[in-house]
Design an enzyme around this catalytic site. Structure first.
Site, short mmCIF file in Angstrom:
data_model
loop_
_atom_site.label_atom_id
_atom_site.label_comp_id
_atom_site.label_asym_id
_atom_site.label_seq_id
_atom_site.Cartn_x
_atom_site.Cartn_y
_atom_site.Cartn_z
N PRO A 1 0.81 -1.23 0.00
CA PRO A 1 0.00 0.00 0.00
C PRO A 1 0.84 1.27 0.00
CG PRO A 1 -0.33 -1.25 2.04
CD PRO A 1 0.53 -2.09 1.14
N GLU B 1 1.13 -8.00 7.75
CA GLU B 1 1.68 -6.66 8.04
C GLU B 1 2.76 -6.26 7.05
OE1 GLU B 1 -1.01 -7.15 10.23
OE2 GLU B 1 -0.26 -5.11 10.30
N ARG C 1 -3.67 -6.03 -21.49
CA ARG C 1 -4.45 -5.43 -22.59
C ARG C 1 -3.61 -4.55 -23.51
NH1 ARG C 1 -5.85 -0.38 -21.84
NH2 ARG C 1 -7.82 -0.32 -22.98
N ASP D 1 -8.67 5.41 -25.79
CA ASP D 1 -8.72 5.24 -24.34
C ASP D 1 -8.48 6.52 -23.55
OD1 ASP D 1 -7.27 2.19 -23.06
OD2 ASP D 1 -9.31 2.85 -23.36
N1 ADE Z 1 -1.78 -4.27 -0.38
C1 ADE Z 1 -2.73 -3.78 0.43
N2 ADE Z 1 -3.25 -2.65 -0.06
C2 ADE Z 1 -2.60 -2.41 -1.24
C3 ADE Z 1 -2.67 -1.37 -2.22
N3 ADE Z 1 -3.52 -0.36 -2.11
N4 ADE Z 1 -1.85 -1.45 -3.27
C4 ADE Z 1 -0.97 -2.47 -3.39
N5 ADE Z 1 -0.85 -3.46 -2.51
C5 ADE Z 1 -1.65 -3.43 -1.43
#
Ligand code: ADE
Length: 249
Positions: A88, A115, A152, A167
């Site tokens: 994330p 985690e 794609r 696109d």
């Molecule tokens: N793992 C958990 N959330 C994520 C996200 N937003 N992007 C990539 N991997 C993740």
């Protein structure tokens, strides 16, 4: 092009790789995708792939050994991959990144979990990638998002090359224009007259204006970047000025 995916939930990829455009790209061999179960690379009889973090704290961390063993196995079998780790807090995935990835021969995606992964895994990772500022339960959906956007773009995967060019974000980098299909009127809502006119040049101009309007309204920062990068024609710049002036009155 080849993808090797490393995950603790390989079943999640079954439908994704079987259905629709991606399913066809896989079955026709335009892209090769192998999904590896991280547990197959664990070395104890319980196939443990995670452990508590050193220093304490909540949650579990993916252990380094199964990931390194999977990486060695995949490298020996298919050649060294470009390694993407989904996290994330990684670099934000974009159309530009998809385009760059689509030119690579072999990408390994490590789906993060729990985690996080042991920091030493980063020594084999080329790119840490996030699909947006929100937290999912794992990296499997991000891996599918990345693969979908990349596959794609592989030549021959989308039947109609034109649809690629039209696109949003592609070509110039503007958002897409509004589309309509039959019927010409539905529940009192009419298709814009111009689209029924058969006047191709005027339709093209209308679409360009709509595209610019949408981009100004929804993603003003994209317009400013296009202006800064000198990507717009004189006519487009005049159109932008006109629309901005309209909005300020
Ligand atoms: N793992 C958990 N959330 C994520 C996200 N937003 N992007 C990539 N991997 C993740």
């Amino acid at each position: 092009m080849r993808f090797s995916v490393l995950t603790v939930l390989p079943g999640l990829f079954d439908c994704f790789l079987r259905e629709g455009v991606i399913g066809k790209a896989v079955s026709s061999g335009k892209v090769k995708v192998n999904v590896f179960n991280l547990r197959d690379f664990a070395f104890d009889k319980h196939r443990v792939v995670d452990d508590v973090p050193y220093g304490g704290g909540p949650g579990m961390v993916l252990k380094p050994e199964p990931i390194f063993r999977a990486y060695d196995h995949i490298s020996e079998r298919y050649g060294k991959p470009y390694v993407v780790l989904t996290e994330p807090w990684g670099e934000k995935f974009s159309q530009d990144m998809a385009l760059e990835f689509s030119k690579r021969e072999h990408i390994m995606i490590i789906c993060g979990r729990y985690e996080g992964v042991d920091e030493r895994v980063k020594s084999i990772v080329d790119r840490e990638v996030s699909i947006g500022d929100y937290v999912l339960t794992g990296g499997e959906l991000p891996a599918m998002v990345i693969m979908d956007a990349v596959i794609r773009l592989i030549p021959g995967v989308l039947g109609n090359e034109e649809s690629l060019r039209a696109d949003s974000f592609m070509g110039k980098g503007l958002l897409g224009y509004p589309n309509y299909t039959r019927p010409a009127e539905y529940r009192g809502m009419k298709v814009p007259e111009i689209l029924l006119s058969g006047h191709h040049k005027r339709i093209e101009e209308w679409r360009r204006e709509q595209s610019i309007r949408r981009t100004i309204e929804r993603r003003p920062e994209l317009i400013e970047k296009l202006i800064k990068d000198g990507k717009l024609s004189g006519e487009e710049l005049r159109l932008i000025e006109k629309i901005k002036k309209e909005k300020s009155v």
